[in-house]
Design an enzyme around this catalytic site. Structure first.
Site, PDB file in Angstrom:
ATOM      1  CE1 TYR A 146      -3.962   2.163   0.640  1.00 17.98           C
ATOM      2  CE2 TYR A 146      -2.655   3.140   2.398  1.00 17.98           C
ATOM      3  CZ  TYR A 146      -3.776   3.167   1.581  1.00 17.98           C
ATOM      4  OH  TYR A 146      -4.689   4.189   1.698  1.00 17.98           O
ATOM      5  N   GLY A 149       3.061   1.517  -3.130  1.00 19.17           N
ATOM      6  CA  GLY A 149       2.182   1.707  -4.291  1.00 19.17           C
ATOM      7  C   GLY A 149       1.729   3.161  -4.369  1.00 19.17           C
ATOM      8  CG  ASN A 175      -6.029   7.288  10.336  1.00 20.51           C
ATOM      9  OD1 ASN A 175      -4.913   7.728  10.097  1.00 20.51           O
ATOM     10  ND2 ASN A 175      -6.237   6.033  10.669  1.00 20.51           N
ATOM     11  CG  PHE A 192     -12.596   0.839  18.606  1.00 23.35           C
ATOM     12  CD1 PHE A 192     -12.042  -0.422  18.433  1.00 23.35           C
ATOM     13  CD2 PHE A 192     -11.785   1.852  19.137  1.00 23.35           C
ATOM     14  CE1 PHE A 192     -10.700  -0.677  18.737  1.00 23.35           C
ATOM     15  CE2 PHE A 192     -10.446   1.603  19.457  1.00 23.35           C
ATOM     16  CZ  PHE A 192      -9.896   0.347  19.249  1.00 23.35           C
ATOM     17  NE  ARG A 278      -0.641   7.646   9.710  1.00 22.57           N
ATOM     18  CZ  ARG A 278      -1.254   6.506   9.477  1.00 22.57           C
ATOM     19  NH1 ARG A 278      -2.558   6.420   9.588  1.00 22.57           N
ATOM     20  NH2 ARG A 278      -0.579   5.441   9.138  1.00 22.57           N
TER      21      ARG A 278
HETATM   22  P1  NAD Z   1     -12.786   1.929   0.277  1.00 15.55           P
HETATM   23  O1  NAD Z   1     -12.121   0.610   0.363  1.00 15.55           O
HETATM   24  O2  NAD Z   1     -14.138   2.078   0.922  1.00 15.55           O
HETATM   25  O3  NAD Z   1     -12.942   2.410  -1.222  1.00 15.55           O
HETATM   26  C1  NAD Z   1     -12.095   2.029  -2.256  1.00 15.55           C
HETATM   27  C2  NAD Z   1     -12.945   1.741  -3.487  1.00 15.55           C
HETATM   28  O4  NAD Z   1     -12.071   1.383  -4.571  1.00 15.55           O
HETATM   29  C3  NAD Z   1     -13.908   0.577  -3.287  1.00 15.55           C
HETATM   30  O5  NAD Z   1     -15.166   0.894  -3.801  1.00 15.55           O
HETATM   31  C4  NAD Z   1     -13.257  -0.553  -4.090  1.00 15.55           C
HETATM   32  O6  NAD Z   1     -14.179  -1.531  -4.526  1.00 15.55           O
HETATM   33  C5  NAD Z   1     -12.596   0.207  -5.190  1.00 15.55           C
HETATM   34  N1  NAD Z   1     -11.477  -0.519  -5.809  1.00 15.55           N
HETATM   35  C6  NAD Z   1     -10.456  -1.177  -5.178  1.00 15.55           C
HETATM   36  N2  NAD Z   1      -9.629  -1.708  -6.083  1.00 15.55           N
HETATM   37  C7  NAD Z   1     -10.132  -1.383  -7.319  1.00 15.55           C
HETATM   38  C8  NAD Z   1      -9.727  -1.656  -8.632  1.00 15.55           C
HETATM   39  N3  NAD Z   1      -8.643  -2.383  -8.896  1.00 15.55           N
HETATM   40  N4  NAD Z   1     -10.480  -1.161  -9.643  1.00 15.55           N
HETATM   41  C9  NAD Z   1     -11.595  -0.427  -9.417  1.00 15.55           C
HETATM   42  N5  NAD Z   1     -12.024  -0.151  -8.180  1.00 15.55           N
HETATM   43  C10 NAD Z   1     -11.298  -0.623  -7.138  1.00 15.55           C
HETATM   44  O7  NAD Z   1     -11.774   2.983   0.912  1.00 15.55           O
HETATM   45  P2  NAD Z   1     -11.897   4.555   1.145  1.00 15.55           P
HETATM   46  O8  NAD Z   1     -11.646   4.806   2.573  1.00 15.55           O
HETATM   47  O9  NAD Z   1     -13.135   5.081   0.535  1.00 15.55           O
HETATM   48  O10 NAD Z   1     -10.620   5.073   0.348  1.00 15.55           O
HETATM   49  C11 NAD Z   1     -10.714   5.714  -0.916  1.00 15.55           C
HETATM   50  C12 NAD Z   1      -9.334   6.202  -1.336  1.00 15.55           C
HETATM   51  O11 NAD Z   1      -8.814   7.120  -0.364  1.00 15.55           O
HETATM   52  C13 NAD Z   1      -8.302   5.078  -1.471  1.00 15.55           C
HETATM   53  O12 NAD Z   1      -7.478   5.346  -2.568  1.00 15.55           O
HETATM   54  C14 NAD Z   1      -7.512   5.177  -0.184  1.00 15.55           C
HETATM   55  O13 NAD Z   1      -6.196   4.711  -0.343  1.00 15.55           O
HETATM   56  C15 NAD Z   1      -7.541   6.689   0.076  1.00 15.55           C
HETATM   57  N6  NAD Z   1      -7.348   6.972   1.521  1.00 15.55           N
HETATM   58  C16 NAD Z   1      -8.376   6.781   2.416  1.00 15.55           C
HETATM   59  C17 NAD Z   1      -8.142   7.038   3.757  1.00 15.55           C
HETATM   60  C18 NAD Z   1      -9.222   6.882   4.801  1.00 15.55           C
HETATM   61  O14 NAD Z   1      -8.939   7.098   5.978  1.00 15.55           O
HETATM   62  N7  NAD Z   1     -10.449   6.575   4.475  1.00 15.55           N
HETATM   63  C19 NAD Z   1      -6.875   7.462   4.186  1.00 15.55           C
HETATM   64  C20 NAD Z   1      -5.868   7.621   3.248  1.00 15.55           C
HETATM   65  C21 NAD Z   1      -6.124   7.381   1.906  1.00 15.55           C
HETATM   66  N1  UDP Z   2      -6.504  -0.630  15.803  1.00  9.73           N
HETATM   67  C1  UDP Z   2      -6.901  -1.178  17.024  1.00  9.73           C
HETATM   68  N2  UDP Z   2      -7.961  -2.029  17.027  1.00  9.73           N
HETATM   69  C2  UDP Z   2      -8.662  -2.345  15.920  1.00  9.73           C
HETATM   70  C3  UDP Z   2      -8.261  -1.783  14.666  1.00  9.73           C
HETATM   71  C4  UDP Z   2      -7.168  -0.941  14.642  1.00  9.73           C
HETATM   72  O1  UDP Z   2      -6.290  -0.905  18.067  1.00  9.73           O
HETATM   73  O2  UDP Z   2      -9.633  -3.121  16.027  1.00  9.73           O
HETATM   74  C5  UDP Z   2      -5.355   0.309  15.774  1.00  9.73           C
HETATM   75  C6  UDP Z   2      -4.285  -0.026  14.756  1.00  9.73           C
HETATM   76  O3  UDP Z   2      -3.344  -0.912  15.312  1.00  9.73           O
HETATM   77  C7  UDP Z   2      -3.692   1.344  14.472  1.00  9.73           C
HETATM   78  C8  UDP Z   2      -4.880   2.293  14.637  1.00  9.73           C
HETATM   79  O4  UDP Z   2      -5.854   1.575  15.388  1.00  9.73           O
HETATM   80  O5  UDP Z   2      -2.712   1.668  15.420  1.00  9.73           O
HETATM   81  C9  UDP Z   2      -5.488   2.755  13.317  1.00  9.73           C
HETATM   82  O6  UDP Z   2      -5.717   1.615  12.528  1.00  9.73           O
HETATM   83  P1  UDP Z   2      -6.468   1.649  11.130  1.00  9.73           P
HETATM   84  O7  UDP Z   2      -6.391   0.281  10.572  1.00  9.73           O
HETATM   85  O8  UDP Z   2      -7.796   2.272  11.306  1.00  9.73           O
HETATM   86  O9  UDP Z   2      -5.634   2.673  10.237  1.00  9.73           O
HETATM   87  P2  UDP Z   2      -4.057   2.908   9.976  1.00  9.73           P
HETATM   88  O10 UDP Z   2      -3.240   2.001  10.841  1.00  9.73           O
HETATM   89  O11 UDP Z   2      -3.902   2.652   8.545  1.00  9.73           O
HETATM   90  O12 UDP Z   2      -3.896   4.322  10.389  1.00  9.73           O
END
Ligand code: NAD
Ligand code: UDP
Length: 313
Positions: A146, A149, A175, A192, A278
């Site tokens: 991730y 990428g 987040n 949670f 973070r």
């Molecule tokens: P999500 O998993 O709900 O949404 C991702 C969507 O992309 C899904 O609908 C999934 O089916 C689609 N998808 C995955 N692989 C695909 C592919 N190969 N082709 C077409 N569609 C595909 O996640 P999200 O939280 O809505 O995240 C959306 C974007 O924001 C992502 O790129 C994620 O990396 C980025 N992002 C989200 C967060 C967050 O906290 N929510 C944080 C950092 C970055």
């Molecule tokens: N986490 C946790 N319990 C859970 C899921 C996640 O304590 O059931 C912690 C995880 O280890 C991380 C933080 O919560 O430290 C945020 O995790 P999340 O997967 O939401 O996002 P990211 O690690 O990508 O910020």
């Protein structure tokens, strides 16, 4: 009235579905593309009757050819459980998805925005994280598919911009949570809340003293759309997130209190390479976009808890 035609890849996911809705509400035409890996038609079912909304099943790694004015490239699983399920596919989605989005943008002269992530900072040694920080990422660990990428996607955006003059935007999302997160998504806020509502143990990984800063979906998308609509010299990464930092234990206690749950907190092992802290530095977003989050964690949790209470009925 001129309707912009806007492509949202990953549009049936958590962030994507809210984005499609907001773009339609602003009078745009929206093409929502998804392969439904982590997203669902249910997330956009309420938009299907709108004549300016089009749902397309396609994998972002397969080239796509549409006439559009703007592209929001969100396709990529975002939760660690989902992106580690098939790590090779995660890399392909980020890298080939970026190439396909940029290739289309180049051909039709569309503006293109990349949903990047705070994960490009890895387990940061600088706190809070500014856009100038290069990060501390393990390229050989479970999160690498991730993190690397997404880093490579940023590089591609820079290169297409410099080499081919593509009009780019890069948002580093911290987040973000809210309604329509996947019930079994594994991310901390949804985990949670679902555990608390079901009366199950709340699984805090490690001691829970690692920190995160949680942004409500509406705030995040407000920043994302401001970035897309902003001036064309915004061709560098910009952090968007809520700088208010909480420990994971604090979050667990808050969720238990707000749901009135009898759930107990249990400590599970901390996953490998889990970042310890973070917090975004959002000075650049404030300066360039006049953006800052407005919704408190309590307010956002209230809306998210209401969504999951209804969903789990
Ligand atoms: P999500 O998993 O709900 O949404 C991702 C969507 O992309 C899904 O609908 C999934 O089916 C689609 N998808 C995955 N692989 C695909 C592919 N190969 N082709 C077409 N569609 C595909 O996640 P999200 O939280 O809505 O995240 C959306 C974007 O924001 C992502 O790129 C994620 O990396 C980025 N992002 C989200 C967060 C967050 O906290 N929510 C944080 C950092 C970055
Ligand atoms: N986490 C946790 N319990 C859970 C899921 C996640 O304590 O059931 C912690 C995880 O280890 C991380 C933080 O919560 O430290 C945020 O995790 P999340 O997967 O939401 O996002 P990211 O690690 O990508 O910020």
């Amino acid at each position: 009235m001129h309707r912009k035609r806007i492509l949202v890849t990953g549009g049936a996911g958590f962030l994507g579905s809210h984005l499609c809705e907001k773009l339609l509400n602003k009078g745009n035409e929206v093409l929502c593309m998804d392969n439904y890996f982590t997203g669902s038609k249910d997330n956009v079912r309420h938009l299907l009757d709108n004549p300016y909304f089009e749902l397309i099943r396609n994998d972002v790694t397969h080239p796509f050819f549409y006439e559009v004015d703007e592209i929001y490239n969100l396709a990529c699983p975002a939760s660690p459980i989902h992106y580690q399920y098939n790590p090779i596919k995660t890399v392909k989605t980020s890298v080939m998805g970026a190439i396909n989005s940029l290739g289309l943008a180049k051909r039709v002269k569309a503006k293109v925005l990349q949903a990047s992530t705070s994960e490009v900072y890895g387990d940061p040694k600088e706190h809070p994280q500014k856009e100038t920080y290069w990060g501390h990422v393990n390229p050989f660990g479970p999160r690498a598919c991730y993190d690397e990428g997404k880093r490579c996607a940023e590089t591609l955006f820079l290169n297409y911009h410099q080499q081919n003059n593509v009009n780019i935007r890069i948002i580093r999302i911290f987040n973000t949570y809210g309604p329509r997160m996947h019930e079994n998504d594994g991310r901390v806020v949804s985990n949670f809340i679902v555990q608390a509502l079901k009366g199950e143990d709340i699984t805090v990984y490690g001691e829970g003293n690692q920190t995160r800063s949680f942004c409500y979906v509406d705030d995040l998308l407000d920043g994302m759309m401001k970035l897309m609509d902003g001036p064309d010299d915004l061709d560098y990464p910009i952090n968007i997130g809520n700088p208010k930092e909480f420990t994971i234990l604090e979050l667990a206690e808050k969720v238990i209190k707000m749901t009135g749950s009898k759930s107990k907190i249990v400590n599970n092992p901390l996953p490998k390479d889990d970042p310890m802290q973070r917090q975004p530095d959002i000075s650049l977003a404030k300066e360039k976009l006049d953006w800052e989050p407005k919704i408190s964690l309590e307010e956002g949790l209230e809306k998210t808890i209401a969504y999951f209470s209804d969903y789990l009925k």
